[in-house]
Structure formats: structure tokens, C-alpha cells
Design a protein around this motif. Structure first.
Motif, mmCIF file in Angstrom:
data_model
loop_
_atom_site.group_PDB
_atom_site.id
_atom_site.type_symbol
_atom_site.label_atom_id
_atom_site.label_comp_id
_atom_site.label_asym_id
_atom_site.label_seq_id
_atom_site.Cartn_x
_atom_site.Cartn_y
_atom_site.Cartn_z
ATOM 1 N N ARG A 78 0.936 -1.146 0.084
ATOM 2 C CA ARG A 78 -0.016 -0.038 0.024
ATOM 3 C C ARG A 78 0.965 1.227 0.058
ATOM 4 N N PRO A 79 0.204 2.496 -0.433
ATOM 5 C CA PRO A 79 1.273 3.865 -0.480
ATOM 6 C C PRO A 79 1.546 4.000 1.185
ATOM 7 N N LEU A 80 2.661 4.645 0.972
ATOM 8 C CA LEU A 80 3.088 5.063 2.434
ATOM 9 C C LEU A 80 2.018 6.028 2.784
ATOM 10 N N ASP A 81 1.841 6.350 4.094
ATOM 11 C CA ASP A 81 0.906 7.081 4.681
ATOM 12 C C ASP A 81 1.369 7.675 6.157
ATOM 13 N N PRO A 82 1.804 8.777 6.172
ATOM 14 C CA PRO A 82 2.506 9.710 7.313
ATOM 15 C C PRO A 82 1.795 9.317 8.807
ATOM 16 N N ASP A 83 0.330 9.101 8.559
ATOM 17 C CA ASP A 83 -0.367 8.818 9.917
ATOM 18 C C ASP A 83 -0.497 7.173 10.277
ATOM 19 N N SER A 84 0.493 6.506 9.644
ATOM 20 C CA SER A 84 0.429 5.119 9.755
ATOM 21 C C SER A 84 1.634 4.592 10.369
ATOM 22 N N GLU A 85 1.871 3.465 10.578
ATOM 23 C CA GLU A 85 3.161 2.786 11.093
ATOM 24 C C GLU A 85 4.146 2.874 9.934
ATOM 25 N N ASP A 86 5.434 3.057 10.276
ATOM 26 C CA ASP A 86 6.559 3.162 9.605
ATOM 27 C C ASP A 86 6.866 1.858 8.956
ATOM 28 N N PHE A 87 6.551 1.690 7.434
ATOM 29 C CA PHE A 87 6.712 0.480 6.844
ATOM 30 C C PHE A 87 7.398 0.718 5.403
ATOM 31 N N PHE A 88 7.710 -0.377 4.662
ATOM 32 C CA PHE A 88 8.357 -0.257 3.258
ATOM 33 C C PHE A 88 7.101 -0.439 2.421
ATOM 34 N N SER A 89 6.945 0.417 1.329
ATOM 35 C CA SER A 89 5.902 0.450 0.475
ATOM 36 C C SER A 89 6.217 -0.330 -0.665
ATOM 37 N N ALA A 90 5.473 -1.420 -1.175
ATOM 38 C CA ALA A 90 5.934 -1.961 -2.220
ATOM 39 C C ALA A 90 4.409 -2.163 -3.460
ATOM 40 N N THR A 91 4.691 -2.142 -4.653
ATOM 41 C CA THR A 91 3.754 -2.369 -5.397
ATOM 42 C C THR A 91 3.660 -4.068 -5.330
ATOM 43 N N GLU A 92 2.461 -4.551 -6.103
ATOM 44 C CA GLU A 92 2.305 -6.146 -6.051
ATOM 45 C C GLU A 92 3.493 -6.962 -6.608
ATOM 46 N N ALA A 93 3.918 -6.312 -7.789
ATOM 47 C CA ALA A 93 4.952 -6.978 -8.523
ATOM 48 C C ALA A 93 6.315 -6.749 -7.810
ATOM 49 N N GLU A 94 6.485 -5.637 -7.065
ATOM 50 C CA GLU A 94 7.668 -5.633 -6.161
ATOM 51 C C GLU A 94 7.939 -6.562 -5.056
ATOM 52 N N PHE A 95 6.542 -6.559 -4.427
ATOM 53 C CA PHE A 95 6.420 -7.618 -3.399
ATOM 54 C C PHE A 95 6.837 -8.864 -3.646
ATOM 55 N N ARG A 96 6.258 -9.382 -4.925
ATOM 56 C CA ARG A 96 6.337 -10.718 -5.590
ATOM 57 C C ARG A 96 7.732 -11.014 -5.898
ATOM 58 N N ASP A 97 8.409 -10.006 -6.474
ATOM 59 C CA ASP A 97 9.908 -10.033 -6.856
ATOM 60 C C ASP A 97 10.725 -10.278 -5.284
ATOM 61 N N GLN A 98 10.454 -9.564 -4.633
ATOM 62 C CA GLN A 98 10.947 -9.571 -3.443
ATOM 63 C C GLN A 98 10.791 -11.001 -2.553
ATOM 64 N N GLU A 99 9.671 -11.446 -2.539
ATOM 65 C CA GLU A 99 9.225 -12.839 -1.956
ATOM 66 C C GLU A 99 10.077 -13.791 -2.788
ATOM 67 N N ALA A 100 10.037 -13.811 -4.089
ATOM 68 C CA ALA A 100 10.694 -14.796 -4.848
ATOM 69 C C ALA A 100 12.152 -14.962 -4.412
ATOM 70 N N ALA A 101 12.831 -13.805 -4.186
ATOM 71 C CA ALA A 101 14.262 -13.666 -3.929
ATOM 72 C C ALA A 101 14.575 -13.817 -2.584
ATOM 73 N N GLY A 102 13.717 -14.159 -1.809
ATOM 74 C CA GLY A 102 13.816 -14.751 -0.304
ATOM 75 C C GLY A 102 14.097 -13.503 0.574
ATOM 76 N N ALA A 103 13.570 -12.298 0.221
ATOM 77 C CA ALA A 103 13.707 -11.263 1.134
ATOM 78 C C ALA A 103 12.966 -11.320 2.473
ATOM 79 N N PHE A 104 11.794 -12.264 2.468
ATOM 80 C CA PHE A 104 10.891 -12.181 3.548
ATOM 81 C C PHE A 104 11.013 -13.374 4.368
ATOM 82 N N ALA A 105 11.131 -13.421 5.909
ATOM 83 C CA ALA A 105 11.220 -14.637 6.451
ATOM 84 C C ALA A 105 9.840 -15.180 6.713
#
Length: 186
Positions: free
Chosen positions: A40-67
Motif C-alpha cells: 500500500r502507499p506510504l501514509d504519514p499517519d500509519s506505522e513506519d513501513f516499506f511500501s511496495a507494489t504487488e509486482a515488487e512484493f512478488r519479486d522480493q518474496e521470490a528472492a527470499g527477502a521475507f522470513a
């Protein structure tokens, strides 16, 4: 070296998980807070998180970036492998997790403490409306998930966050560090 542990903060949307995590980290400076990747897009009123598009997330997941990764509310969430490394080298890491991935988190991280946070339904509804991220029908959908059952196989500490945050923080610290609490009582 003593192994660390993942401290999973779980509960329904609007219950105050992020506020509790910030307050716990301030009270216990040795705790690290996992910075999730979320589609989801960054939101200053939300938690501190890394924003990713669906495609970026899938790529990171496939690369083993997430435990650990999961989907909820039409979004994808990931906890970085660096947080697993921290736990394995003795650090305690706080993470806002979905209740649906707790057993997987136990398998991946080994040592797991679960703090299940709740609040009165009217408080949840007001908090969700106040943050302004969801439409009324989305708020109702989130509120319908408030009573998700937790796995019986895990030790869970239940915390009510309907009142002052400092009371919830004190209860969380007592649950996480019971031997320290016993020493302070003497």
C-alpha cells in the motif's frame, strides 16, 4: 549466544498494535521493531513501513527477502529475513503479525511470544473511523474479523487495550519479563 525471540503483537484492526509496539520499544530500548513491507502507499499517519507494489512484493518474496509473508485485507505483508537474523543472534524483535500466520512464525523464528491485543467493539469502530483509511463497508469487514481464534498450540498473553495505553504497556512488560516483575515486587 542466547537466542532472541519474536514478539508477535496481534489483534484486530484499530486495537492499537502499532501504538503498543512504539510504547513497548520506548520502555524496553533493547527491543527492535520489525519494519514490514506492505503493498500500500506510504501514509504519514500509519506505522513506519516499506511500501511496495504487488509486482515488487512478488519479486522480493521470490528472492527470499521475507522470513514470513501473508495476505490480508487485499494487501500483502512481509517480515524481512534480517529480522530472523536478529532473532537468531539474540535480539528480541517486535512484529505486528496476522493471527493467521502465528504457527508459521513459530516454525520460522523458533522462540515466539504472542501478545493478543483486544478492545471493546465500540472503541475499535471509533479508532478505525478516526484513522480514515477505510470506507464504512471496509470497517465493517475488519470488525467482523475481530474474533479470530488463535492456535491452541501457542502460549498467548491476552491484553485489553480499551483503557490507557500505559496500563497495556505495563501488562505487556509483566508478561514478557515475569522474573523481572517478581524481583521488583520484593
Amino acid at each position: 549466544m542466547t537466542k532472541g525471540r519474536l514478539i508477535a503483537i496481534v489483534g484486530p484492526s484499530g486495537v492499537g498494535k502499532d501504538s503498543l509496539m512504539r510504547a513497548l520499544a520506548a520502555a524496553e530500548p533493547h527491543l527492535r521493531v520489525a519494519k514490514r513491507t506492505i503493498t500500500r502507499p506510504l501514509d504519514p499517519d500509519s506505522e513506519d513501513f516499506f511500501s511496495a507494489t504487488e509486482a515488487e512484493f512478488r519479486d522480493q518474496e521470490a528472492a527470499g527477502a521475507f522470513a514470513l509473508s501473508w495476505g490480508a485485507h487485499e494487501l500483502r505483508y512481509g517480515i524481512a529475513t534480517t529480522d530472523l537474523d536478529r532473532v537468531q543472534t539474540g535480539t528480541e524483535v517486535l512484529a505486528n503479525l496476522s493471527r493467521t500466520v502465528l504457527e508459521e512464525a513459530q516454525c520460522v523464528f523458533g522462540r515466539l511470544a504472542v501478545l493478543s491485543v483486544s478492545a471493546a467493539p465500540e472503541i475499535l469502530a471509533a479508532r478505525l473511523a478516526d484513522r480514515g483509511r477505510e470506507r464504512p463497508e471496509e470497517i465493517l469487514k475488519r470488525l467482523s474479523r475481530a474474533e479470530v481464534r488463535l492456535p491452541n498450540s501457542l502460549a498467548v498473553t491476552h491484553l485489553d487495550n480499551s483503557g490507557p495505553l500505559d496500563q497495556t504497556v505495563a501488562a505487556a512488560r509483566a508478561a514478557l519479563y515475569p522474573s523481572r516483575e517478581a524481583l521488583e515486587i520484593r
